[in-house]
Design a protein around this motif. Structure first.
Motif, PDB file in Angstrom:
ATOM      1  N   GLY B 103       0.849  -1.186   0.000  1.00 38.23           N
ATOM      2  CA  GLY B 103       0.000   0.000   0.000  1.00 38.23           C
ATOM      3  C   GLY B 103       0.881   1.230   0.000  1.00 38.23           C
ATOM      4  N   PRO B 104       0.874   1.995  -1.097  1.00 38.97           N
ATOM      5  CA  PRO B 104       1.832   3.100  -1.233  1.00 38.97           C
ATOM      6  C   PRO B 104       1.405   4.345  -0.466  1.00 38.97           C
ATOM      7  N   SER B 105       1.695   4.346   0.841  1.00 38.92           N
ATOM      8  CA  SER B 105       1.226   5.473   1.658  1.00 38.92           C
ATOM      9  C   SER B 105       2.316   6.503   1.892  1.00 38.92           C
ATOM     10  N   SER B 106       3.556   6.176   1.586  1.00 36.00           N
ATOM     11  CA  SER B 106       4.625   7.148   1.812  1.00 36.00           C
ATOM     12  C   SER B 106       5.614   7.063   0.660  1.00 36.00           C
ATOM     13  N   THR B 136      -1.619  -1.069  -3.942  1.00 35.56           N
ATOM     14  CA  THR B 136      -3.013  -0.747  -3.609  1.00 35.56           C
ATOM     15  C   THR B 136      -3.170   0.756  -3.363  1.00 35.56           C
ATOM     16  N   ASP B 137      -2.980   1.524  -4.433  1.00 36.86           N
ATOM     17  CA  ASP B 137      -3.158   2.972  -4.295  1.00 36.86           C
ATOM     18  C   ASP B 137      -4.611   3.331  -3.979  1.00 36.86           C
ATOM     19  N   ASP B 138      -5.545   2.471  -4.426  1.00 37.10           N
ATOM     20  CA  ASP B 138      -6.954   2.718  -4.074  1.00 37.10           C
ATOM     21  C   ASP B 138      -7.157   2.562  -2.560  1.00 37.10           C
ATOM     22  N   CYS B 165      14.724  -3.843  -6.237  1.00 37.45           N
ATOM     23  CA  CYS B 165      15.039  -5.092  -5.524  1.00 37.45           C
ATOM     24  C   CYS B 165      15.519  -6.184  -6.480  1.00 37.45           C
ATOM     25  N   GLY B 166      15.380  -5.940  -7.782  1.00 34.80           N
ATOM     26  CA  GLY B 166      16.044  -6.817  -8.742  1.00 34.80           C
ATOM     27  C   GLY B 166      15.250  -8.023  -9.219  1.00 34.80           C
ATOM     28  N   PHE B 167      13.944  -7.855  -9.397  1.00 37.25           N
ATOM     29  CA  PHE B 167      13.152  -8.995  -9.870  1.00 37.25           C
ATOM     30  C   PHE B 167      13.493  -9.349 -11.307  1.00 37.25           C
ATOM     31  N   ASP B 168      13.138 -10.549 -11.679  1.00 39.43           N
ATOM     32  CA  ASP B 168      13.381 -11.029 -13.050  1.00 39.43           C
ATOM     33  C   ASP B 168      12.436 -10.287 -14.002  1.00 39.43           C
ATOM     34  N   VAL B 169      13.034  -9.430 -14.804  1.00 41.24           N
ATOM     35  CA  VAL B 169      12.252  -8.562 -15.697  1.00 41.24           C
ATOM     36  C   VAL B 169      11.276  -9.362 -16.562  1.00 41.24           C
ATOM     37  N   SER B 170      11.685 -10.553 -16.945  1.00 38.99           N
ATOM     38  CA  SER B 170      10.861 -11.319 -17.883  1.00 38.99           C
ATOM     39  C   SER B 170       9.714 -12.049 -17.188  1.00 38.99           C
ATOM     40  N   LYS B 171       9.638 -11.950 -15.863  1.00 41.04           N
ATOM     41  CA  LYS B 171       8.622 -12.733 -15.135  1.00 41.04           C
ATOM     42  C   LYS B 171       7.858 -11.918 -14.105  1.00 41.04           C
ATOM     43  N   THR B 172       7.920 -10.587 -14.195  1.00 37.51           N
ATOM     44  CA  THR B 172       7.319  -9.781 -13.127  1.00 37.51           C
ATOM     45  C   THR B 172       6.360  -8.735 -13.686  1.00 37.51           C
ATOM     46  N   PHE B 173       5.201  -8.655 -13.100  1.00 36.80           N
ATOM     47  CA  PHE B 173       4.205  -7.654 -13.513  1.00 36.80           C
ATOM     48  C   PHE B 173       3.825  -6.814 -12.298  1.00 36.80           C
ATOM     49  N   ILE B 174       4.101  -5.522 -12.366  1.00 38.77           N
ATOM     50  CA  ILE B 174       3.764  -4.600 -11.280  1.00 38.77           C
ATOM     51  C   ILE B 174       2.614  -3.731 -11.749  1.00 38.77           C
ATOM     52  N   PHE B 175       1.600  -3.595 -10.912  1.00 42.82           N
ATOM     53  CA  PHE B 175       0.464  -2.765 -11.337  1.00 42.82           C
ATOM     54  C   PHE B 175      -0.100  -1.994 -10.161  1.00 42.82           C
ATOM     55  N   SER B 176      -0.700  -0.841 -10.477  1.00 43.98           N
ATOM     56  CA  SER B 176      -1.457  -0.099  -9.465  1.00 43.98           C
ATOM     57  C   SER B 176      -2.935  -0.357  -9.711  1.00 43.98           C
ATOM     58  N   ASP B 177      -3.699  -0.491  -8.628  1.00 44.78           N
ATOM     59  CA  ASP B 177      -5.133  -0.758  -8.778  1.00 44.78           C
ATOM     60  C   ASP B 177      -5.822   0.330  -9.592  1.00 44.78           C
ATOM     61  N   VAL B 221     -10.613  -6.446  -3.816  1.00 45.82           N
ATOM     62  CA  VAL B 221      -9.536  -5.939  -4.680  1.00 45.82           C
ATOM     63  C   VAL B 221      -8.207  -6.595  -4.302  1.00 45.82           C
ATOM     64  N   GLN B 222      -7.993  -6.764  -3.013  1.00 48.24           N
ATOM     65  CA  GLN B 222      -6.749  -7.417  -2.582  1.00 48.24           C
ATOM     66  C   GLN B 222      -6.840  -8.937  -2.720  1.00 48.24           C
ATOM     67  N   ALA B 223      -8.058  -9.458  -2.789  1.00 51.55           N
ATOM     68  CA  ALA B 223      -8.234 -10.914  -2.905  1.00 51.55           C
ATOM     69  C   ALA B 223      -7.876 -11.436  -4.290  1.00 51.55           C
ATOM     70  N   VAL B 224      -8.313 -10.750  -5.343  1.00 48.32           N
ATOM     71  CA  VAL B 224      -8.343 -11.390  -6.662  1.00 48.32           C
ATOM     72  C   VAL B 224      -7.007 -11.555  -7.382  1.00 48.32           C
ATOM     73  N   PRO B 225      -5.946 -10.832  -7.000  1.00 51.46           N
ATOM     74  CA  PRO B 225      -4.661 -11.216  -7.610  1.00 51.46           C
ATOM     75  C   PRO B 225      -4.248 -12.650  -7.252  1.00 51.46           C
ATOM     76  N   SER B 226      -4.945 -13.266  -6.287  1.00 53.52           N
ATOM     77  CA  SER B 226      -4.710 -14.677  -5.959  1.00 53.52           C
ATOM     78  C   SER B 226      -5.208 -15.620  -7.048  1.00 53.52           C
ATOM     79  N   PHE B 227      -5.969 -15.092  -8.015  1.00 52.59           N
ATOM     80  CA  PHE B 227      -6.551 -15.943  -9.054  1.00 52.59           C
ATOM     81  C   PHE B 227      -5.902 -15.614 -10.401  1.00 52.59           C
TER      82      PHE B 227
END
Lengths: 410, 410
Positions: B103-106, B136-138, B165-177, B221-227
């Motif tokens: 949760g991006p609060s700061s 979870t900016d929402d 932090c150095g994640f594998d570029v080819s396997k990582t998806f970062i998104f804001s709600d 909203v926080q539940a469904v990235p589990s699917f």
């Protein structure tokens, strides 16, 4: 200021589901005590909206240089909120946009379902304004025993019926929530949701603790098409455009909430123009019900089915015997054929003639019903032809391409 | 079956905000009674999760052919739900995917914020699996006094620290709600929301009637990235992929709810691997607080600031005087430099040496603190360099392009 706003929109507003109430009107239930008629005057008082009077109808005629729609001049659309402000702005040269919608709970539409769309088409033509149409397939999934895929399918099928009403292709955007919600639309949803407490939602919509949180989450979804910024592909640079919502008055709770929140998040309050309910064939006390196909005329009914339904089920205000009828005349107040003709027979002179002759007993129920069968058969046949020409391609065009053309608002 | 499910996930689960409780651990509050330490054993019992024991750590080492991460072998990640099932599947040759978030609060992250991401990077490297990261900016907009635009900006800034932090570029998806919610993701949200009553949500999250409905709407909203189906561009055709969620244990309520709902809508329950909380400089009873910059080491702190903070504020288990210290030794249980070293000093031999010498009084607080300053300065300096190389372009690549490459899961 905020306190005044809340008073106007909410304290005067109806509590949903209160047992002591004489009539219940909310998005999920419309019923009068002891099966009586809905008292629309009381509803206006209780909801805190305004009566749409003759001077307003005349103003619309002046501004649009055309006769008012049947539904306007005969009081089907009988109440409003801030419709005057929309006309003031229009008179100054400011455009607005229209927003209406449908919860796609059934495959076949009946005549009652067409009313807001027929009226919205008139408004679009008369004012030459853009239109967004929301299909709340998410709502129907949440409230009914439907799968997500079935809800989306119903939305697509209903879209074809809606498109068949003949909207201006270059100014209309139809969308289903399950397919469109996201981005700016979602951000507006969250922005609205932050301004409504659970207790307030309970006051407006009558939710209980056993209702699932999908229901509690839904009102902002129906609220945000009232804000132009929910459609950046349509209204970019026109975020200040006003919104006018034609709908049946049972949808008022959603927009009371929306109007309460709008100024607090920097938007205009949407204006409303609200209709009464279309009666069942069995009479104004009856209910059109999907489980009773004989309670309504469907746009899929054949000419034969229309004839049978009207003759067999349309509640008549005529007398029991021809002799008595000739003597006393029909009770027009409860007569469904007259009611239906007042919705769909455009010719004022003919309608007045029928009412006068029938009311005096000189015209018989059978004759009035026969005229109604002609009017409805023509209406349904015209709709059927229009719908048949709505191919999947046209449908996609409406869903997607309209969104580009409509960009040119002024 | 359903009844058993609910019992496992919910009745055993913590009631949020109950006054009689000795400790409160939920997504918005972590506190022990009378300012004491969190009792993690009790938390495991109350939440109904499982202890992550030594045999499981050894199994991970066997399966990945590499030493377990410091956080794993030293018990920072101490609890789990169905992690065994993930390993069983992995052993059979089935992949899984990782889901974590923030949760991006700061704007500036402190070391505690990095823990789940450092651990998730290890898991991704060790198991070679895809990863989705939800910002979870929402949520932060809903819970904090932030505008939507400010929340989105913080999400973008935080994304850069996470990418560093150095994640594998080819396997990582970062998104804001606020930017990603829509389509299949939204349909899953509505599907989850339909299965959780308001009363259940109150039981899990402690909402009150005066809370706004945005809060009530958020848990799905926080539940469904589990699917997997929430990410059709990543996992199309792999909707049956299992999900493992590394997170701090305060997020457990969200995933208790998710695990209760998942099988009822045709998905695997997500597995969890859960960490304890990273202590404040002032000690395990203290709280890291954004309003007190001296309570934590930030990734933006200079070497000088790190030195000052550690020397001045890190709570010491050493004795008041050198004489007494030489005689009694340090109390390692409460010593923050030792605690911090146990998180960030990778060398087991050196850590044991320091603990032994310090505990026996042969090593002084100042010496331990000096070693900690070295370790943290190097860590923060490395992070700073990595973050500086995360340009907006790289950031967009992570947000958008990763989504394409990650499609090749196996």
């Amino acid at each position: 200021m905020a306190a005044v706003e809340i008073k106007e929109e909410r304290e005067v507003g109806a509590k949903a589901g209160g047992e002591e109430e004489e009539q219940i009107v909310n998005p999920w239930e419309v019923s009068a005590k002891d099966g009586g008629k809905i008292d629309y005057d009381k509803l206006i008082d209780r909801f805190g909206c305004q009566r749409l009077d003759q001077s307003l109808v005349e103003r619309v005629e002046r501004l649009t240089s055309r006769p008012a729609h049947v539904f306007l001049r005969r009081g089907v659309f009988f109440a409003h909120r801030d419709f005057n402000d929309i006309l003031d702005a229009y008179e100054r040269g400011d455009k607005f946009y229209l927003y209406t919608g449908r919860g796609p709970s059934s495959e076949a539409l009946h005549l009652g379902h067409l009313i807001p769309f027929m009226f919205t088409k008139y408004l679009q033509d008369a004012f030459k304004v853009p239109l967004v149409i929301q299909l709340t397939d998410d709502e129907k999934f949440l409230w009914k025993n439907l799968t997500i895929e079935e809800s989306r399918r119903l939305a697509r099928e209903n879209a074809k019926d809606i498109i068949a009403c003949g909207f201006d292709v270059s100014k209309t955007f139809i969308f289903s929530d399950f397919d469109y919600v996201g981005g700016a639309f979602y951000r507006n949803m969250v922005n609205v949701a932050k301004r409504v407490t659970y207790n307030q939602a309970v006051g407006i919509f009558g939710f209980t603790g056993e209702d699932h949180i999908g229901k509690v989450s839904f009102p902002p979804v129906q609220a945000v098409p009232s804000f132009p910024s929910s459609f950046p592909h349509l209204f970019s640079g026109k975020e200040n455009l006003r919104c006018l919502i034609p709908c049946a008055i049972d949808q008022d709770p959603y927009f009371r909430m929306t109007r309460d929140v709008a100024p607090r998040i920097g938007y205009h309050k949407p204006a409303l123009i609200e209709s009464s309910f279309f009666p069942a064939l069995q009479g104004e006390n009856g209910k059109m019900s999907a489980s009773d196909p004989n309670s309504a005329i469907y746009v899929t009914d054949s000419a034969k089915e229309i004839k049978t339904k009207v003759n067999r089920y349309a509640f008549s205000g005529g007398q029991d015997s021809v002799e008595k009828h000739r003597q006393l005349g029909a009770n027009l107040e409860v007569d469904i054929p007259i009611k239906y003709l007042s919705f769909f027979l455009d010719d004022d002179v003919e309608l007045e003639h029928i009412k006068k002759e029938y009311g005096a007993g000189r015209m018989l129920t059978g004759e009035v019903k026969q005229r109604l069968v002609e009017v409805l058969t023509e209406l349904v046949e015209r709709h059927r032809r229009a719908r048949a020409s709505v191919t999947d391609e046209v449908c996609i065009l409406h869903y997607a391409l309209f969104s580009i053309d409509v960009h040119v608002v002024n």
